[in-house]
Design a protein around this motif. Structure first.
Motif, PDB file in Angstrom:
ATOM      1  N   VAL A   5     123.660 108.810   6.144  1.00  0.00           N
ATOM      2  CA  VAL A   5     123.250 109.884   7.034  1.00  0.00           C
ATOM      3  C   VAL A   5     121.829 109.607   7.500  1.00  0.00           C
ATOM      4  CG1 VAL A   5     122.305 111.410   5.233  1.00  0.00           C
ATOM      5  CG2 VAL A   5     123.205 112.420   7.341  1.00  0.00           C
ATOM      6  N   VAL A   6     121.531 110.033   8.720  1.00  0.00           N
ATOM      7  CA  VAL A   6     120.187 109.925   9.285  1.00  0.00           C
ATOM      8  C   VAL A   6     119.713 111.348   9.557  1.00  0.00           C
ATOM      9  CG1 VAL A   6     118.757 109.025  11.163  1.00  0.00           C
ATOM     10  CG2 VAL A   6     120.790 107.745  10.414  1.00  0.00           C
ATOM     11  N   LEU A   7     118.570 111.703   8.977  1.00  0.00           N
ATOM     12  CA  LEU A   7     118.010 113.043   9.171  1.00  0.00           C
ATOM     13  C   LEU A   7     116.913 112.999  10.224  1.00  0.00           C
ATOM     14  CD1 LEU A   7     117.682 114.201   5.446  1.00  0.00           C
ATOM     15  CD2 LEU A   7     119.593 114.589   7.030  1.00  0.00           C
ATOM     16  N   VAL A   8     117.016 113.913  11.199  1.00  0.00           N
ATOM     17  CA  VAL A   8     115.987 114.046  12.228  1.00  0.00           C
ATOM     18  C   VAL A   8     115.554 115.506  12.271  1.00  0.00           C
ATOM     19  CG1 VAL A   8     116.903 112.133  13.608  1.00  0.00           C
ATOM     20  CG2 VAL A   8     117.627 114.477  14.134  1.00  0.00           C
ATOM     21  N   GLY A   9     114.378 115.732  12.815  1.00  0.00           N
ATOM     22  CA  GLY A   9     113.862 117.085  12.954  1.00  0.00           C
ATOM     23  C   GLY A   9     112.348 117.061  13.013  1.00  0.00           C
ATOM     24  N   PRO A  10     111.767 118.207  13.336  1.00  0.00           N
ATOM     25  CA  PRO A  10     110.316 118.287  13.490  1.00  0.00           C
ATOM     26  C   PRO A  10     109.591 118.298  12.143  1.00  0.00           C
ATOM     27  CG  PRO A  10     111.265 120.450  13.742  1.00  0.00           C
ATOM     28  CD  PRO A  10     112.418 119.486  13.616  1.00  0.00           C
ATOM     29  N   VAL A  75     120.392 107.097   2.545  1.00  0.00           N
ATOM     30  CA  VAL A  75     119.905 108.223   3.341  1.00  0.00           C
ATOM     31  C   VAL A  75     118.643 107.775   4.073  1.00  0.00           C
ATOM     32  CG1 VAL A  75     119.047 110.598   3.271  1.00  0.00           C
ATOM     33  CG2 VAL A  75     120.838 109.864   1.668  1.00  0.00           C
ATOM     34  N   LEU A  76     118.590 108.050   5.364  1.00  0.00           N
ATOM     35  CA  LEU A  76     117.458 107.651   6.186  1.00  0.00           C
ATOM     36  C   LEU A  76     116.837 108.879   6.828  1.00  0.00           C
ATOM     37  CD1 LEU A  76     115.739 105.420   7.509  1.00  0.00           C
ATOM     38  CD2 LEU A  76     117.485 105.281   9.308  1.00  0.00           C
ATOM     39  N   ALA A  77     115.533 109.062   6.606  1.00  0.00           N
ATOM     40  CA  ALA A  77     114.779 110.148   7.244  1.00  0.00           C
ATOM     41  C   ALA A  77     113.856 109.532   8.287  1.00  0.00           C
ATOM     42  CB  ALA A  77     113.969 110.918   6.205  1.00  0.00           C
ATOM     43  N   VAL A  98     121.996 114.040  11.487  1.00  0.00           N
ATOM     44  CA  VAL A  98     121.928 115.474  11.239  1.00  0.00           C
ATOM     45  C   VAL A  98     120.534 115.958  11.615  1.00  0.00           C
ATOM     46  CG1 VAL A  98     122.046 117.310   9.503  1.00  0.00           C
ATOM     47  CG2 VAL A  98     123.660 115.398   9.400  1.00  0.00           C
ATOM     48  N   PHE A  99     120.500 116.951  12.486  1.00  0.00           N
ATOM     49  CA  PHE A  99     119.258 117.587  12.917  1.00  0.00           C
ATOM     50  C   PHE A  99     118.981 118.758  11.988  1.00  0.00           C
ATOM     51  CE2 PHE A  99     117.757 120.730  16.461  1.00  0.00           C
ATOM     52  CZ  PHE A  99     116.475 120.791  15.943  1.00  0.00           C
TER      53      PHE A  99
END
Length: 166
Positions: A5-10, A75-77, A98-99
Motif C-alpha cells: 500500500v502507498v499512503l498519501v496525504g497532507p 508499506v510506503l508513505a 490510500v489517501f
C-alpha cells in the motif's frame, strides 16, 4: 515488485504513524520517502528547503518515490507534497494508493508550530488551509481509496486501511 500500500496525504494526516501500524500488522517493512531523501543527502528536509530550495528537494523526492515504487514491497508513505509532481502521479498509477484525509482543524492541531515542516512556517492554520485546498483534489485523483482520519485514533485508521487492502 510493488508496495502493498502507498499512503498519501497532507502533513498531520498520520501517514508515518499509520504506516508503522500497517507494517506491524502485515509483518512487512515500512519505507518513508522523506526519510529516504534525508538518508540520501544526510540533511534534514527543513534544512534542504533552506539551503537548496523547494525545487531541489522536489527533484530528490521524485527520484526517491520512483525508486521506492520499484524496489519496495511493504508499506510506503510519501511526503505530503510528492503527488504534486506529474511524474509521481503517473508512477502511482496501478499501485494501491490510500489517501489519509484530514480536516483543517485537526491537521493544524496535529502539526502545531513545528519548524520541521518548512511549508507551514508562519500562520500554520492559514498555510495548512492553502495547502489542503491545493492538494486535496490531487490526493483524491491518485487514490484508489480515501480514509478519513478526523476523530479517529491511528489504530482505527490502520484498521480502516487493512479492511480495504487485502
Amino acid at each position: 515488485m510493488s508496495p502493498r500500500v502507498v499512503l498519501v496525504g497532507p502533513p498531520g494526516a498520520g501517514k508515518s504513524t499509520v504506516a508503522a501500524l500497517l507494517g506491524e500488522a502485515w509483518g512487512v517493512a515500512v519505507r518513508d520517502t522523506d526519510a529516504d531523501v534525508e538518508a540520501l543527502t544526510g540533511t534534514a528536509i527543513a534544512d534542504l528547503f533552506v539551503e537548496r530550495g523547494e525545487a531541489h528537494f522536489r527533484d530528490l523526492e521524485a527520484g526517491a518515490v520512483a525508486r521506492a515504487l520499484a524496489e519496495h514491497d511493504g508499506v510506503l508513505a510519501l511526503g505530503g507534497g510528492a503527488v504534486m509532481r506529474p511524474e509521481t502521479r503517473e508512477a502511482l498509477a496501478g499501485h494501491p494508493v490510500v489517501f489519509l484525509d484530514v480536516g483543517l482543524a485537526e491537521a493544524a492541531s496535529r502539526v502545531g508550530l513545528t519548524t520541521s515542516r518548512p511549508l507551514l512556517l508562519g500562520n500554520v492554520r492559514s498555510q495548512m488551509k492553502a495547502l489542503l485546498d491545493e492538494r486535496r483534489p490531487v490526493y483524491t485523483e491518485v487514490a484508489a481509496h480515501v480514509v478519513p482520519t478526523d476523530g479517529r485514533t491511528p489504530d482505527e485508521v490502520a484498521q480502516a486501511v487493512l479492511s480495504l487492502i487485502d
